[in-house]
Write an enzyme that holds these catalytic residues in place. Structure first.
Site, mmCIF file in Angstrom:
data_model
loop_
_atom_site.group_PDB
_atom_site.id
_atom_site.type_symbol
_atom_site.label_atom_id
_atom_site.label_comp_id
_atom_site.label_asym_id
_atom_site.label_seq_id
_atom_site.Cartn_x
_atom_site.Cartn_y
_atom_site.Cartn_z
ATOM 1 N N LYS A 4 6.660 -4.355 -2.789
ATOM 2 C CA LYS A 4 8.167 -4.125 -2.403
ATOM 3 C C LYS A 4 8.507 -4.347 -0.902
ATOM 4 O O LYS A 4 9.560 -5.046 -0.730
ATOM 5 C CB LYS A 4 8.409 -2.697 -3.133
ATOM 6 N N GLU B 259 18.241 -17.871 -5.129
ATOM 7 C CA GLU B 259 18.161 -16.559 -5.319
ATOM 8 C C GLU B 259 17.649 -16.366 -6.883
ATOM 9 O O GLU B 259 16.841 -15.728 -7.062
ATOM 10 C CB GLU B 259 19.248 -15.533 -4.966
ATOM 11 N N GLU C 175 9.409 -14.620 -9.563
ATOM 12 C CA GLU C 175 8.770 -13.269 -9.252
ATOM 13 C C GLU C 175 8.433 -12.353 -10.281
ATOM 14 O O GLU C 175 7.373 -12.025 -10.556
ATOM 15 C CB GLU C 175 9.999 -12.432 -8.385
ATOM 16 N N HIS D 195 18.410 -36.857 -5.017
ATOM 17 C CA HIS D 195 17.482 -37.176 -4.001
ATOM 18 C C HIS D 195 15.895 -36.664 -4.253
ATOM 19 O O HIS D 195 15.447 -36.202 -3.285
ATOM 20 C CB HIS D 195 17.958 -36.754 -2.562
ATOM 21 N N TRP E 159 -3.188 -2.663 -1.564
ATOM 22 C CA TRP E 159 -2.799 -4.126 -1.800
ATOM 23 C C TRP E 159 -3.726 -4.892 -0.998
ATOM 24 O O TRP E 159 -3.602 -4.925 0.177
ATOM 25 C CB TRP E 159 -1.311 -4.251 -1.238
ATOM 26 N N ASN F 27 -2.764 1.908 6.037
ATOM 27 C CA ASN F 27 -1.622 0.943 5.270
ATOM 28 C C ASN F 27 -1.752 -0.079 6.664
ATOM 29 O O ASN F 27 -1.462 0.391 7.671
ATOM 30 C CB ASN F 27 -0.485 1.335 5.046
ATOM 31 N N GLY F 28 -1.739 -1.576 6.444
ATOM 32 C CA GLY F 28 -1.654 -2.404 7.598
ATOM 33 C C GLY F 28 -2.818 -3.136 7.723
ATOM 34 O O GLY F 28 -3.641 -3.223 6.791
ATOM 35 N N LYS G 68 14.190 -14.898 -8.372
ATOM 36 C CA LYS G 68 14.156 -13.992 -9.321
ATOM 37 C C LYS G 68 12.972 -14.460 -10.648
ATOM 38 O O LYS G 68 12.326 -13.779 -10.878
ATOM 39 C CB LYS G 68 15.308 -13.504 -9.830
ATOM 40 N N CYS H 253 0.874 -1.334 0.002
ATOM 41 C CA CYS H 253 -0.078 -0.132 0.084
ATOM 42 C C CYS H 253 0.582 1.224 -0.077
ATOM 43 O O CYS H 253 1.991 1.163 0.344
ATOM 44 C CB CYS H 253 -1.089 -0.106 1.352
ATOM 45 N N ARG I 147 5.429 -0.090 -4.875
ATOM 46 C CA ARG I 147 5.206 -1.004 -3.651
ATOM 47 C C ARG I 147 4.374 -2.065 -3.916
ATOM 48 O O ARG I 147 4.091 -3.083 -3.161
ATOM 49 C CB ARG I 147 4.544 -0.032 -2.608
#
Length: 613
Positions: free
Chosen positions: A608, A486, A493, A509, A73, A99-100, A490, A2, A27
């Site tokens: 973000k 990582e 995402e 395995h 969001w 926001n929250g 990426k 948000c 964000r």
């Protein structure tokens, strides 16, 4: 998550609010809205982007000098026009952006329903604004007091801005667990989730602390209070070091690509003053508490997402050179499993934004149990920076792309400096080895520049071959197992391709069952470390007709003979290869996503800064 923007002054609020919301698009959000205030409210909100909001608002927008906006969001309720912010109270006279998450919103809602309140959305925010109205009417009080009464009853996290219709000279703001900054200009005020929406107007800012609220009044000084006690607090005005150019694309097609190419400079900035010309290290955040670090029996690293991967590399570095046992924890799990923490533990928090909710909560828990808290973050003045006992800023500069790039490599740089510094101070790292690693670390910005210049077009061509993939495996060993994790993150995402990272030895395995001619496998296989073992793993993939993309050391022939595609990086000590190897993997994800038509800077469903659980 948000974004909040507000303005109070003599300019027209609408263009400032809209431009501010555009600056906060990074964000992550799914709907947007604004409200302007004079003798009456003027409101518009919609599902979709800020551009959709502007189109819906049209050209007939009043030039009121008081307004606020929001990018949402979704948490409580699907993304739609009704659930979008701002929300107004039943009377229509109080408006809020938030926001929250209000965790006890349902019980408050049930009580308000009994009082005759009616709800039109599925949000916890509409409950909060009506709760404020309830106190205002019941106690016959002003807006500031009603907000404070309501906030003392809610459980959760919030950054809010509230205003009353017909009172365009005042906005009330508050924060708990979610960032909020107030910009102070000449006869005007700005409100935002971070400073980027108002940097061209003022460099003076007040960051609200957790549990604080403020009254912004057009003709009065800023007034800050503690929500719990109503005690007045003297606001601390900071001078911002942010500039407008840093948050613009600078000729690149996307912020992500710009930030990939900024890594040589950002790493140089991170090392400046910490890696000295005589190839030694200086870390004031450590040296000021050196006895604590030397006596530490254990280091616990807490982080989320990309920062967690950086922490895994840090585990290898710190155990190798400082010889201190290290545990790396997901912050979200750490805070809920009643962890065993000793007073001689050091807890290191890693976060790009310094506002990650789970990481903050983990730190507060560790602090309560007496551990020493060390922070590694990018944003000066952020919540993590303020709660820690000591720490180091990465100085990566603003990172606008949602998928972290330069924040990751600068976190690795700080962790490398930390491990080398502690190893030297403890005597667990030989002087010759220490000097050699410092010398190599100094050259990394130049090596990265060379790597970017050499591999960019090649990686773009490789991406063309794999843009239609549905699954990918990333494999590495030792220091580069976290690099594999990582790299996979990426790709997930920004391209929405399912990808997994594994230690290369674990491939046999279970994951080897997935290998066929349609499965791309990315190996991180530098010549240092477990090279021969990784080559053996590649042979097993080749035997099953898997497609191999290998990140190798310049001049490699053995792995090159097995791989379908090779991406070369300069030769360097194994401990430093994650910094170099990560960059081609970032480029590969970027180009695959571009060729699939994905929005690389604002991937779907992602934010973000994750400031809620």
């Amino acid at each position: 998550m948000c974004g909040i923007v507000g303005y109070l002054g003599k300019r027209a609020a609408f263009p400032i609010v809209i431009e501010g919301l555009k600056r906060l698009e990074y964000r992550g959000y799914d709907s947007a809205g604004f409200i302007l205030n004079a003798t009456a409210f003027h409101t518009e909100k919609t599902k979709g982007k800020v551009s959709d909001l502007v189109a819906k608002a049209g050209t007939d927008v009043p030039s009121y000098g008081c307004g606020m906006g929001h990018t949402r969001w979704a948490t409580h309720g699907v993304p739609n026009d009704v659930n979008s912010h701002p929300h107004r109270s039943n009377s229509g006279k109080i408006a809020i952006v938030h926001n929250g998450i209000i965790e006890n919103y349902e019980s408050i809602k049930q009580n308000l329903l009994k009082e005759g309140f009616v709800f039109h959305s599925d949000t916890d925010t509409e409950v909060l604004v009506n709760f404020i109205e309830y106190f205002k009417e019941k106690e016959h009080t002003d807006l500031v007091t009603a907000v404070r009464y309501a906030l003392n009853e809610v459980v959760g996290a919030f950054a809010i801005a509230v205003m009353e219709e017909g009172r365009p000279e005042e906005i009330v703001v508050a924060r708990l667990g979610s960032p909020l900054v107030i910009g102070i200009g000449e006869g005007e005020f700005f409100i935002a989730s971070d400073a980027s929406p108002f940097i061209e107007y003022t460099q003076n800012a007040v960051y609200l602390e957790d549990g604080e609220m403020a009254t912004i009044h057009l003709n009065k000084p800023l007034k800050v209070l503690k929500i719990g006690s109503n005690e007045q607090v003297s606001p601390f005005v900071q001078q911002l070091k942010l500039n407008l150019e840093a948050i613009e694309k600078g000729g690149f097609d996307h912020f992500m690509l710009k930030e990939i190419y900024e890594q040589p400079k950002s790493i140089q900035d991170t090392m400046r003053g910490r890696l000295l010309p005589d190839h030694s290290t200086k870390l004031s955040g450590v040296d000021g508490h050196l006895e604590t670090f030397l006596k530490a029996k254990r280091i616990v690293i807490v982080a989320c997402g990309t920062s967690w991967h950086a922490g895994l590399v840090g585990e290898y570095l710190l155990e190798e050179y400082a010889r201190i046992p290290v545990e790396v924890e997901y912050a979200s799990e750490f805070r809920y499993r009643n962890p065993i923490i000793y007073q001689d533990d050091i807890v290191i928090a890693i976060s790009q934004s310094g506002e990650t909710a789970d990481t903050l909560a983990a730190l507060k828990l560790a602090k309560e149990k007496g551990a020493f808290i060390y922070g590694i973050c990018n944003v000066v003045g952020s919540s993590i920076a303020r709660i820690t006992d000591s720490g180091t800023y990465t100085h990566a500069g603003p990172e606008i792309g949602v998928a972290s790039t330069k924040a990751f490599t600068t976190q690795l740089t700080v962790l490398t400096l930390l491990a080398l510094h502690l190893g030297k101070k403890k005597g667990t790292l030989a002087a010759e080895k220490y000097q050699h690693l410092c010398q190599q670390l100094e050259h990394i910005p130049q090596l990265l520049e060379t790597t970017l210049r050499r591999v960019n077009e090649k990686v773009a061509a490789i991406a063309e071959s794999y843009k239609g993939a549905t699954n990918c495996l990333y494999l590495g060993r030792g220091f580069n197992f976290p690099t594999a994790l990582e790299g996979a993150l990426k790709l997930k995402e920004i391209s929405y391709i399912h990808a997994e990272g594994y230690p290369a030895a674990e491939m046999k395995h279970g994951p080897i069952a997935l290998i066929d001619e349609n499965m791309p496998v990315i190996f991180i296989a530098p010549s240092k470390g477990h090279y021969d073992k990784v080559v053996s793993n590649a042979q097993e993939i080749r035997a099953r007709k898997g497609k191999i993309i290998a990140v190798v050391t310049e001049g490699d022939t053995q792995m090159a003979g097995l791989a379908n595609h090779v991406i070369e990086i300069p030769e360097i000590s194994e401990a430093l290869t994650p910094i170099l190897a990560s960059v081609p993997l970032q480029l590969l994800s970027y180009y695959i996503a571009i060729k699939r038509g994905c929005n690389v800077d604002q991937p779907r469903n992602l934010a973000k800064s994750v400031t809620v659980e």
